[in-house]
Design a protein around this motif. Structure first.
Motif, PDB file in Angstrom:
ATOM      1  N   LEU A  12       0.856  -1.183   0.000  1.00  0.00           N
ATOM      2  CA  LEU A  12       0.000   0.000   0.000  1.00  0.00           C
ATOM      3  C   LEU A  12       0.893   1.234   0.000  1.00  0.00           C
ATOM      4  N   VAL A  13       0.816   2.015  -1.062  1.00  0.00           N
ATOM      5  CA  VAL A  13       1.531   3.282  -1.138  1.00  0.00           C
ATOM      6  C   VAL A  13       0.603   4.369  -0.600  1.00  0.00           C
ATOM      7  N   VAL A  14       1.028   5.038   0.463  1.00  0.00           N
ATOM      8  CA  VAL A  14       0.224   6.089   1.079  1.00  0.00           C
ATOM      9  C   VAL A  14       0.701   7.429   0.535  1.00  0.00           C
ATOM     10  N   ALA A  15      -0.166   8.059  -0.258  1.00  0.00           N
ATOM     11  CA  ALA A  15       0.178   9.323  -0.906  1.00  0.00           C
ATOM     12  C   ALA A  15      -0.158  10.501  -0.002  1.00  0.00           C
ATOM     13  N   HIS A  38       5.931  -5.930  -7.288  1.00  0.00           N
ATOM     14  CA  HIS A  38       4.952  -5.941  -6.209  1.00  0.00           C
ATOM     15  C   HIS A  38       3.538  -5.780  -6.755  1.00  0.00           C
ATOM     16  N   ASP A  39       2.587  -6.161  -5.943  1.00  0.00           N
ATOM     17  CA  ASP A  39       1.176  -5.934  -6.231  1.00  0.00           C
ATOM     18  C   ASP A  39       0.796  -4.636  -5.513  1.00  0.00           C
ATOM     19  N   VAL A  40       0.652  -3.546  -6.272  1.00  0.00           N
ATOM     20  CA  VAL A  40       0.622  -2.209  -5.697  1.00  0.00           C
ATOM     21  C   VAL A  40      -0.802  -1.664  -5.565  1.00  0.00           C
ATOM     22  N   TYR A  41      -1.081  -1.103  -4.390  1.00  0.00           N
ATOM     23  CA  TYR A  41      -2.304  -0.350  -4.110  1.00  0.00           C
ATOM     24  C   TYR A  41      -1.893   1.073  -3.723  1.00  0.00           C
ATOM     25  N   LEU A  42      -2.805   2.027  -3.897  1.00  0.00           N
ATOM     26  CA  LEU A  42      -2.478   3.424  -3.639  1.00  0.00           C
ATOM     27  C   LEU A  42      -3.679   4.155  -3.045  1.00  0.00           C
TER      28      LEU A  42
END
Length: 430
Positions: free
Chosen positions: A129-132, A153-157
């Motif tokens: 999880l990328v926290v913007a 990676h399996d990326v979420y944002l």
């Protein structure tokens, strides 16, 4: 914690403050009026630029025409947009093969979308999880971060919505709501995920991890990477930090909070407008932006398409702004940049104390840029002093030489020197 004072638009606002909010509504309307009045000029300049660049043969390819076209293009670009640009990540290379990427909404709230950059691959990849940040620009500012991570990676944002598009009936959105979104999104992704927080959300991401760890939440992240974030903004204060402490919170409430005009879905919502945030960013390096646009004119005039495209792409992103909910902005100024609550051990989440020492099964990586003039050296490193239960073997700090703030998560050194460290920490704890 210092009082935030009355929330704009609440019954607690007295007559003087009501006059202030009316003035601020006029400020936003004045900005919008200027945009509307100059739109025909920009439109004409855009048409003129296309006409000049379409002139065939030697008549079009001469210095005078190119200079005129360059001037018109700069005029046509002299505006902000409040629409999120596209991420444009259509494919990434996975194990040597190009794999298509598709954007999917894994979860949606009025204020954010959990955006999944899904890929069809045989092997399960570590979920991240990328926290913007929610600081005046859209999450697309992390395009390079997401693209680089997506290869392995399996990326979420966390794709934060523009507050001026969120109806006021949806209620306020404060610092606790931001932290709660991180927790909710990690729970939606499921146990075993990792977190990479960039800049401003490092405090909220650390708080969310601590809350989840103390509650034995199975979705507590396996690793937490904090990149160029103000965990302790008292250390080596920058111009941004000095500005935050130069005035009381009431000054920010009176001078930078406005309300959304009636033409938008979020009409009446109190916000810190994106155009004011961008003005603050630009004012920190006015000469650099002036030089960049002078160089853009020269590149356009001499037909250097490659150089001009790089500059235009950057400013297309930089001039795409979103409005920030007033509650979140003021509480961030208060809790992170004035009272330093996390660093002082006094931060709370939904009324309960946040204990970073509760984090004991999550690996910790902190990353800083040597030339960062927004979040200086030492401010992110401070997380290690707070997370006392993380074993030494599961913690690491990296100071990247030669980069400023954006170079920590974007560009050549991010891709070639910082990312491998992030990837290794994720793999070691997956």
């Amino acid at each position: 914690m210092a009082s935030l004072g009355p929330v704009p638009g609440s019954t607690a606002v007295d007559a003087d403050n009501a006059a202030t909010w009316e003035r601020d509504r006029v400020l936003y309307r004045a900005y919008q009026a200027r945009q509307d009045l100059t739109a025909p000029v920009r439109a004409f300049a855009g048409v003129a630029n296309k006409a000049l660049t379409a002139i065939p043969g030697p008549f079009g390819d001469n210095p005078l025409v190119r200079r005129m076209a360059a001037g018109y293009e700069l005029i046509s670009r002299s505006s902000l947009t409040h629409e999120r640009p596209a991420f444009g990540i259509e494919a990434v290379r996975v194990d040597g093969d190009m794999v298509r990427v598709r954007e999917e909404a894994a979860d949606v709230t009025p204020f954010a979308t959990l955006l999944h950059f899904a890929k069809d691959v045989e092997a399960a990849l570590p979920r991240v999880l990328v926290v913007a940040p929610l600081s005046g620009h859209f999450a697309t500012l992390l395009r390079d971060t997401v693209s680089t991570l997506s290869a392995d990676h399996d990326v979420y944002l966390t794709d934060w919505h523009n507050a001026r598009d969120v109806p006021a009936a949806e209620g306020p959105f404060g610092f606790d709501d931001y932290t709660a979104h991180i927790i909710r999104f990690l729970q939606r992704i499921g146990p075993g995920a990792h977190v990479v927080a960039v800049c401003q959300p490092c405090v909220a991401a650390l708080a969310a991890t601590a809350v989840m760890a103390e509650g034995n939440d199975p979705a507590t992240p396996r690793s937490l990477t904090l990149m160029a974030g103000p965990v302790d903004a008292r250390i080596n204060p920058t111009m941004v930090n000095d500005l935050a402490t130069s005035q009381p919170l009431s000054w920010f409430e009176r001078n930078v909070i406005t309300s959304v005009p009636g033409r938008y879905a979020g009409a009446g919502r109190a916000v810190y407008p994106g155009f004011m945030q961008l003005s603050a960013f630009v004012s920190m390096n006015v000469s650099r932006h002036v030089r960049a646009h002078r160089q853009l004119y020269k590149d356009l005039a001499r037909g250097d398409v490659a150089a001009a495209t790089l500059t235009k792409n950057f400013y297309d992103e930089y001039f795409a702004v979103l409005d920030i909910p007033a509650e979140f902005y003021l509480e961030t100024v208060d809790r992170v940049f004035q009272e330093f609550l996390l660093a002082r051990g006094e931060l709370t989440h939904e009324g309960r104390a946040v204990h970073p020492a509760a984090i004991n099964r999550t690996a910790l990586l902190t990353v800083e840029g040597e030339r960062d003039d927004i979040c200086s050296v030492g401010q992110t490193l401070a997380a290690h002093d707070l997370c006392t239960s993380v074993k030494p073997a599961r913690r690491r700090h990296h100071l990247q030489a030669g980069v400023g703030h954006y170079g920590v998560f974007s560009g050549r050194r991010w891709q070639g020197q910082i990312y491998p460290l992030v990837h290794n920490v994720i793999l070691a704890n997956d």
